[in-house]
Design an enzyme around this catalytic site. Structure first.
Site, PDB file in Angstrom:
ATOM      1  N   TYR A 191       0.825  -1.205   0.000  1.00  0.00           N
ATOM      2  CA  TYR A 191       0.000   0.000   0.000  1.00  0.00           C
ATOM      3  C   TYR A 191       0.858   1.252   0.000  1.00  0.00           C
ATOM      4  O   TYR A 191       2.063   1.189   0.208  1.00  0.00           O
ATOM      5  CB  TYR A 191      -0.973   0.004   1.181  1.00  0.00           C
ATOM      6  N   ARG A 209       8.445   4.102  -4.484  1.00  0.00           N
ATOM      7  CA  ARG A 209       8.459   3.101  -3.405  1.00  0.00           C
ATOM      8  C   ARG A 209       7.464   1.975  -3.683  1.00  0.00           C
ATOM      9  O   ARG A 209       7.728   0.810  -3.388  1.00  0.00           O
ATOM     10  CB  ARG A 209       8.171   3.753  -2.052  1.00  0.00           C
ATOM     11  N   ARG A 240      -7.357 -20.544  -1.833  1.00  0.00           N
ATOM     12  CA  ARG A 240      -6.348 -20.376  -0.773  1.00  0.00           C
ATOM     13  C   ARG A 240      -5.226 -21.406  -0.882  1.00  0.00           C
ATOM     14  O   ARG A 240      -5.487 -22.608  -0.897  1.00  0.00           O
ATOM     15  CB  ARG A 240      -7.004 -20.459   0.608  1.00  0.00           C
ATOM     16  N   LYS A 273       6.421  -2.054   1.999  1.00  0.00           N
ATOM     17  CA  LYS A 273       5.230  -1.458   2.630  1.00  0.00           C
ATOM     18  C   LYS A 273       4.026  -2.385   2.469  1.00  0.00           C
ATOM     19  O   LYS A 273       3.140  -2.140   1.651  1.00  0.00           O
ATOM     20  CB  LYS A 273       4.961  -0.071   2.038  1.00  0.00           C
ATOM     21  N   GLU A 302      11.688   2.484  14.599  1.00  0.00           N
ATOM     22  CA  GLU A 302      10.831   3.574  14.097  1.00  0.00           C
ATOM     23  C   GLU A 302       9.546   3.604  14.909  1.00  0.00           C
ATOM     24  O   GLU A 302       9.364   2.800  15.829  1.00  0.00           O
ATOM     25  CB  GLU A 302      10.530   3.381  12.602  1.00  0.00           C
TER      26      GLU A 302
HETATM   27  N1  PDD Z   1       2.744   5.147   7.461  1.00  0.00           N
HETATM   28  N2  PDD Z   1       7.392   3.828   9.076  1.00  0.00           N
HETATM   29  C1  PDD Z   1       6.250   3.123   9.066  1.00  0.00           C
HETATM   30  C2  PDD Z   1       6.221   1.814   9.786  1.00  0.00           C
HETATM   31  C3  PDD Z   1       5.104   3.621   8.409  1.00  0.00           C
HETATM   32  O1  PDD Z   1       3.967   2.914   8.394  1.00  0.00           O
HETATM   33  C4  PDD Z   1       5.176   4.891   7.756  1.00  0.00           C
HETATM   34  C5  PDD Z   1       4.020   5.454   6.999  1.00  0.00           C
HETATM   35  C6  PDD Z   1       6.397   5.593   7.808  1.00  0.00           C
HETATM   36  C7  PDD Z   1       6.580   6.923   7.138  1.00  0.00           C
HETATM   37  O2  PDD Z   1       6.637   6.793   5.729  1.00  0.00           O
HETATM   38  P1  PDD Z   1       6.149   7.976   4.771  1.00  0.00           P
HETATM   39  O3  PDD Z   1       6.916   9.177   5.169  1.00  0.00           O
HETATM   40  O4  PDD Z   1       6.492   7.498   3.439  1.00  0.00           O
HETATM   41  O5  PDD Z   1       4.669   8.150   5.031  1.00  0.00           O
HETATM   42  C8  PDD Z   1       7.485   5.020   8.466  1.00  0.00           C
HETATM   43  C9  PDD Z   1       1.594   5.593   6.685  1.00  0.00           C
HETATM   44  C10 PDD Z   1       1.425   7.064   6.667  1.00  0.00           C
HETATM   45  C11 PDD Z   1       0.360   4.855   7.130  1.00  0.00           C
HETATM   46  O6  PDD Z   1       0.486   3.659   7.341  1.00  0.00           O
HETATM   47  O7  PDD Z   1      -0.719   5.439   7.229  1.00  0.00           O
END
Ligand code: PDD
Length: 284
Positions: A32, A51, A99, A148, A180
């Site tokens: 996503y 990304r 599945r 992601k 993070e």
């Molecule tokens: N989250 N680290 C994690 C684990 C994240 O889920 C996100 C983003 C970031 C920051 O990435 P970016 O700057 O590209 O948004 C770092 C999004 C916003 C979400 O899950 O809603």
């Protein structure tokens, strides 16, 4: 009611459907992106696209549409739903198949879904003005956090645990070092140096992180990309997080201990301003 996008169709949200056999639903076999919207325009669309392509590639998937088509879909949803401030959520799955742990055939159509979230006042958030509190929790996610994926159960549980402890969010810790935040990248400021974990498979390569570090360096601020410990964070002068939906947001307490003065610090405030100005200027 919102208009959403599903596999080529623009539909009212209550008519949008995805198969119960979709691998995104059964196996979290999906990636996503969240792209923020300010003044009705998309922030860092190219970064999110790049990304997305990388996440798909790491999982052996491809982009179902071209970048231009993806931009058109984003823009049409923002326009039809009259989003001034908020974001666009996009998800691509490996598609629907009976599945099985084995991936389905390569010609299985992928599922692509997009929807908007209107968040008036996003850029003017009270949380950014007061600063947020975080608690530290063990990082129990899988080892490919640079992809992601939609496997967000642990981050979601971490956020709930933070809320139960009276905090706004969680910072995750592995081998004594902060990786993070539950959905953002984490930073501390000591003296005139901004410290944030280096890129690797342990963290998501934030699009906001890349922009903020570039802007910080352009503003002659010192940046160190390396691991930092919880202890170092608690003794730092400032702390903050970055993400597409929170931009730059100060962190004023870690595990109940004040960071610096316990108020949003000057570096975080300045970076938020610089980032918002630059983002509005380059939004498309
Ligand atoms: N989250 N680290 C994690 C684990 C994240 O889920 C996100 C983003 C970031 C920051 O990435 P970016 O700057 O590209 O948004 C770092 C999004 C916003 C979400 O899950 O809603």
């Amino acid at each position: 009611m919102r208009t959403v996008y599903v596999n080529g169709d623009y539909l009212p949200e209550d008519q949008a459907q995805v198969s119960i056999f979709d691998r995104g639903f059964l196996m979290a076999d999906a990636v996503y992106e969240v792209t923020s919207v300010l003044d009705g325009k998309l922030l860092d669309f190219d970064g999110h696209c790049a990304r997305l392509e990388r996440s798909l590639g790491e999982l052996g998937m491809t982009m179902p549409v071209t970048r231009d088509e993806l931009l058109d879909i984003h823009r049409r949803l923002v326009a039809e739903n009259a989003v001034e401030e908020g974001g666009v959520y996009l998800q691509i799955t490996r598609g629907a198949a009976d599945r099985d742990f084995v991936f389905p055939a390569d010609d299985t159509p992928q599922t692509m879904v997009l929807f908007t979230q209107s968040k008036p006042g996003l850029a003017d958030s009270p949380l950014a003005a007061r600063g947020m509190s975080v608690v530290t929790l063990p990082d129990l996610r899988w080892g490919r956090r640079d992809i992601k994926t939609v496997q967000l159960l642990y981050p979601s549980m971490a956020k709930m645990e933070a809320k139960a402890k009276g905090a706004d969010d969680a910072w995750m810790v592995e081998d004594g070092h902060v990786t993070e935040g539950s959905s953002n990248n984490a930073y501390i400021v000591t003296g005139d140096t901004i410290v944030t974990r280096h890129l690797g498979t342990e963290i998501l390569h934030g699009i906001t992180r890349a922009a903020v570090l570039r802007l910080a360096r352009e503003a002659q601020m010192k940046v160190e990309e390396r691991p930092f410990s919880v202890e170092e964070a608690a003794e730092a002068d400032e702390a903050f997080v970055t993400s597409a939906s929170t931009f730059v947001t100060p962190v004023v307490a870690i595990d109940g201990r004040k960071v610096g003065t316990g108020e949003p610090g000057p570096t975080a405030k300045r970076l938020r301003e610089i980032y918002l100005d630059e983002s509005r200027r380059t939004a498309i």
